[in-house]
Design a protein around this motif. Structure first.
Motif, PDB file in Angstrom:
ATOM      1  N   LYS A 164     -21.714   2.802-120.115  1.00  0.00           N
ATOM      2  CA  LYS A 164     -22.691   4.012-120.532  1.00  0.00           C
ATOM      3  C   LYS A 164     -22.369   5.184-119.416  1.00  0.00           C
ATOM      4  O   LYS A 164     -22.009   5.058-118.277  1.00  0.00           O
ATOM      5  CB  LYS A 164     -23.972   3.706-120.227  1.00  0.00           C
ATOM      6  N   THR A 165     -22.210   6.425-120.103  1.00  0.00           N
ATOM      7  CA  THR A 165     -21.900   7.728-119.151  1.00  0.00           C
ATOM      8  C   THR A 165     -23.029   8.577-119.447  1.00  0.00           C
ATOM      9  O   THR A 165     -23.636   8.761-120.441  1.00  0.00           O
ATOM     10  CB  THR A 165     -20.324   8.373-119.803  1.00  0.00           C
ATOM     11  N   ARG A 166     -23.072   9.495-118.312  1.00  0.00           N
ATOM     12  CA  ARG A 166     -24.081  10.503-118.509  1.00  0.00           C
ATOM     13  C   ARG A 166     -23.406  11.671-119.180  1.00  0.00           C
ATOM     14  O   ARG A 166     -22.232  11.735-119.272  1.00  0.00           O
ATOM     15  CB  ARG A 166     -24.247  11.215-117.148  1.00  0.00           C
ATOM     16  N   ASN A 167     -24.311  12.445-119.881  1.00  0.00           N
ATOM     17  CA  ASN A 167     -23.961  13.557-120.614  1.00  0.00           C
ATOM     18  C   ASN A 167     -23.433  14.408-119.748  1.00  0.00           C
ATOM     19  O   ASN A 167     -22.363  15.385-119.886  1.00  0.00           O
ATOM     20  CB  ASN A 167     -24.937  14.231-121.532  1.00  0.00           C
ATOM     21  N   THR A 168     -23.960  14.799-118.462  1.00  0.00           N
ATOM     22  CA  THR A 168     -23.556  15.568-117.499  1.00  0.00           C
ATOM     23  C   THR A 168     -23.168  14.959-116.164  1.00  0.00           C
ATOM     24  O   THR A 168     -24.231  14.506-115.648  1.00  0.00           O
ATOM     25  CB  THR A 168     -24.444  16.598-117.251  1.00  0.00           C
TER      26      THR A 168
END
Length: 741
Positions: A281-285
């Motif tokens: 999972k990755t952060r949008n920012t």
């Protein structure tokens, strides 16, 4: 003309003034926030925090490999206990060349291997323990996995990193173990001399240390001096167990690493941080300039940072130090870090891995993908196929820059990250002829100017006007914008918000060839069917992203309900549609390329169904209604030792021609091998209607359909199991459907 010159001079003046203002703060890796600093000053400082040379080189790796290998590979455990007999590591052969060939094919640039996991078992010929490869039958105890891997990395042009777990269950559980043995801190010489095993490197260190810290640093010394260049040292923060209040002297570890491996970054400390999850999972920012309450250069322990936001303006205002610390997005290609088997341990699809690649490397972080070798010392063929396909897509998509002949600022078109354009407004680019793109890569000159852009957008000149195509937040090392394909010869990148005058170093455009995905079906209780690109079932640490939808933005879906093969002339899917006891066939198209047809037979709608009876082992999760909720990820589980029937009121008298049974897939419990369908006029007195039997459920737990020899009329139906696969003593049903005649 005079007005144009005046505006140009004004722009230059403003740009220079802004540049002088932002460079008043010198660029550093860590900048303290002083008492009395205004919010404006804090943001100005944040805009001048830059990575170290080693950090920047690590960012340029972009996509790297993790290898978990050890006793857990043979015990099928995720974490060992430290009590394993080393001979459990029953390795017969090792194929590190095969590992590195597949890793290179995927486009990765470095390999990090677990030379010691939490169980304390070591994969190299250490002088300081017998709990490792030297006590196995592999090569009569003379094998050295790290040595072989180091040679393979050199052969294939890959960097090498080592994972050395600070946690050590063998040193905890062993009566003579050193972990937490309450030994005193005294002056110790690293490395400790071992008769008959001299070091070629004669560098020594003097540290205040207890027994375990000395042991740990002696092993670090071996790893950093006898296996070639090491580019990353990976410290896991996980601790299955501790003892004796054991503390780690990280400041000593750091001095040793910085001296013996001057090019290495350290994971889990001030250089590189965990992304906050193991799911991909990755952060949008993802800001890499983040606040600390203490100077990270002097910190011994670093907490896991799992919040959704780490470096926005409000976060920065709360700190006392601003520090550059990039994230590694780590996950596994398989369900679990260690290999277990090829049948039940699912492997991520190429779509999923490529999607994580674009979200992580294109989201200002590094992608660390684990590929666990099997018990034959190889990567399994399925894993290799995925790696090869991902590498093919990366090369196919990003190996060609569609702006190579574009006109615009040369500093951002030369594909040289050391050149940059200081611009606080927009960048205009044009191509000799229109190009078709669906990816745009933007990079900031973070090595010299830090992370500055907070919001940006891409426009294209279409139908004689600018049209916004995509929007993103921060950029940092790299941002990949993904969007439905557009064709244009003029493009505009607008900087909508920034912390200082942005320094844009690189812009490239690309085209990803969409693969028409297979279509999957879902239906709600009211009978409305939804068609979506196939989402792989992967039950280990889900990241919540839909890879096929992320990648296939130009896909169109068509379907039929009359049994005919769907084509681009069939019904186009735009919204859920109502289906009752019908077969649906669906297909996807991308750029006129047709995907494979998928088919699903739907039974009656279930909104008016009621469960009449059925025991439950766990009412909250495994209650009888789960068997008819149109969700095959939930299931009914009868009480242990009770092979119970399940009875249903269909809501009306219905003519039935068959039923479908979907087994649960979490385990092999309760799969119904044979049974009887019974009917009733009142839901109380039952008569047998027809028997059924399903085979090979445990090995192939997919939906099974049984058609009745003759239509059955009833409002009340009951499924009575007779035999449970594997001689089970409980019943499970993920979904039960009845098909109307």
């Amino acid at each position: 003309m005079k007005i144009l010159i005046f505006l140009l001079l004004t722009t230059i003046t403003l740009s220079v003034a802004g540049q002088n203002k932002t460079t008043a703060t010198r660029t550093k890796n860590t900048i303290p926030i002083d008492i009395g600093d205004s919010k404006e000053m804090i943001i100005q400082k944040a805009a001048n925090v830059v990575p170290t040379k080693n950090q920047y080189e690590a960012l340029k790796n972009e996509f790297i490999a993790f290898i978990h290998f050890g006793p857990n590979t043979f015990t099928r455990m995720e974490w060992g206990n430290g009590l394993e007999d080393p001979k459990i590591f029953d390795l017969k052969e090792l194929h590190t060349d095969q590992w590195c060939e597949a890793i290179k094919s995927a486009g990765m640039k470095m390999v990090i291997i677990t030379v010691k996991h939490h169980d304390g078992f070591v994969l190299w010929q250490s002088r300081y323990t017998k709990h490792g490869i030297m006590s196995t039958d592999y090569k009569n105890g003379k094998g050295d996995i790290l040595k072989d891997l180091s040679a393979s990395c050199k052969k294939y042009g890959l960097k090498l990193g080592v994972y050395l777990s600070p946690a050590d269950l063998y040193q905890i559980e062993n009566p003579a173990g050193l972990y937490g043995n309450l030994s005193k801190y005294t002056k110790r010489t690293i490395p400790r001399v071992v008769p008959g095993r001299p070091f070629v490197n004669k560098k020594t260190f003097e540290f205040e240390a207890d027994d375990y810290n000395e042991y740990f640093m002696n092993q670090l010394y071996e790893l950093l001096t006898e296996y070639g260049r090491i580019d990353e040292v990976w410290f896991d923060g996980a601790h299955p167990k501790t003892k004796g209040g054991q503390q780690y002297n990280y400041m000593a570890w750091k001095k040793l690493i910085n001296t013996l491996a001057p090019n290495a970054v350290i994971f889990g400390k001030e250089d590189i941080r965990w992304c906050g999850n193991e799911a991909g999972k990755t952060r949008n920012t993802e800001w890499n300039v983040i606040p600390y309450l203490e100077d990270p250069k002097l910190m011994n322990n670093f907490a896991d940072l799992t919040e959704d936001s780490l470096g926005n303006r409000n976060n920065l205002y709360k700190g006392k130090f601003l520090h550059y610390q990039q994230a590694e997005t780590n996950t596994s290609i398989r369900e679990g870090w260690f290999y277990r088997d090829d049948n039940k341990q699912k492997v991520r699809s190429a779509d999923d891995v490529f999607d994580i690649y674009e979200r992580s490397t294109g989201g200002n972080s590094t992608f660390l993908l684990n590929i666990p070798p099997n018990r034959d010392g190889k990567f399994s063929s399925t894993d290799v196929q995925v790696l090869n396909e991902v590498g093919k897509r990366i090369k196919e998509t990003y190996g060609k820059n569609l702006l190579s002949k574009a006109s615009g600022p040369k500093e951002i078109l030369d594909q040289n990250t050391s050149t940059y354009l200081l611009n606080n407004n927009q960048v205009l680019l044009s191509t000799p002829s229109p190009i078709t793109i669906n990816r745009l890569v933007i990079q900031e000159a973070i090595a010299t100017h830090g992370e500055r852009v907070e919001l940006h957008a891409l426009d294209a000149w279409i139908n004689n006007q600018w049209k916004e195509i995509a929007k993103g937040t921060n950029i940092g090392y790299k941002r990949i914008l993904r969007f439905p394909e557009i064709t244009s010869g003029k493009f505009r990148i607008r900087i909508l918000k920034s912390r200082a005058i942005p320094a844009i170093s690189n812009i490239t455009a690309h085209y990803y060839i969409s693969r028409p995905p297979q279509i999957q079906f879902s239906r709600d209780l009211n009978g409305f069917v939804k068609l979506t690109p196939f989402e792989q079932e992967f039950n280990w640490k889900p990241h919540g992203e839909h890879a096929a939808q992320n990648l296939s933005t130009d896909v169109q879906i068509y379907y039929t309900t009359d049994g005919t093969e769907p084509t681009s002339s069939s019904l186009k899917y735009t919204q859920p549609f109502l289906i009752n006891s019908r077969e649906v066939k669906a297909v996807s198209y991308s750029k006129n390329v047709k995907g494979s047809v998928n088919t699903s037979l739907f039974g009656m709608t279930k909104s008016h169904w009621k469960i009449l009876n059925g025991s439950s082992e766990k009412q909250s999760r495994n209650s009888p209604p789960n068997a008819i909720d149109e969700n095959d990820r939930t299931y009914w589980h009868s009480k242990e030792g009770s092979i119970d029937p399940i009875a249903i009121d269909l809501g009306k008298l219905t003519v039935l021609k068959g039923f479908a049974y979907t087994p649960q897939k979490e385990n092999s419990d309760g799969m119904i091998q044979s049974g009887i369908i019974q009917i009733s006029k009142d839901g109380k007195t039952w008569v047998d209607a027809e028997s059924f039997e399903f085979g090979n459920l445990i090995n192939d737990p997919v939906r099974r359909i049984h058609y009745f020899k003759a239509p059955i009329d009833s409002q009340f139906v009951r499924l009575t199991p007779k035999v449970i696969a594997g001689d089970g003593k409980t019943v499970t049903i993920a979904e039960l459907d009845f098909i109307e005649n």
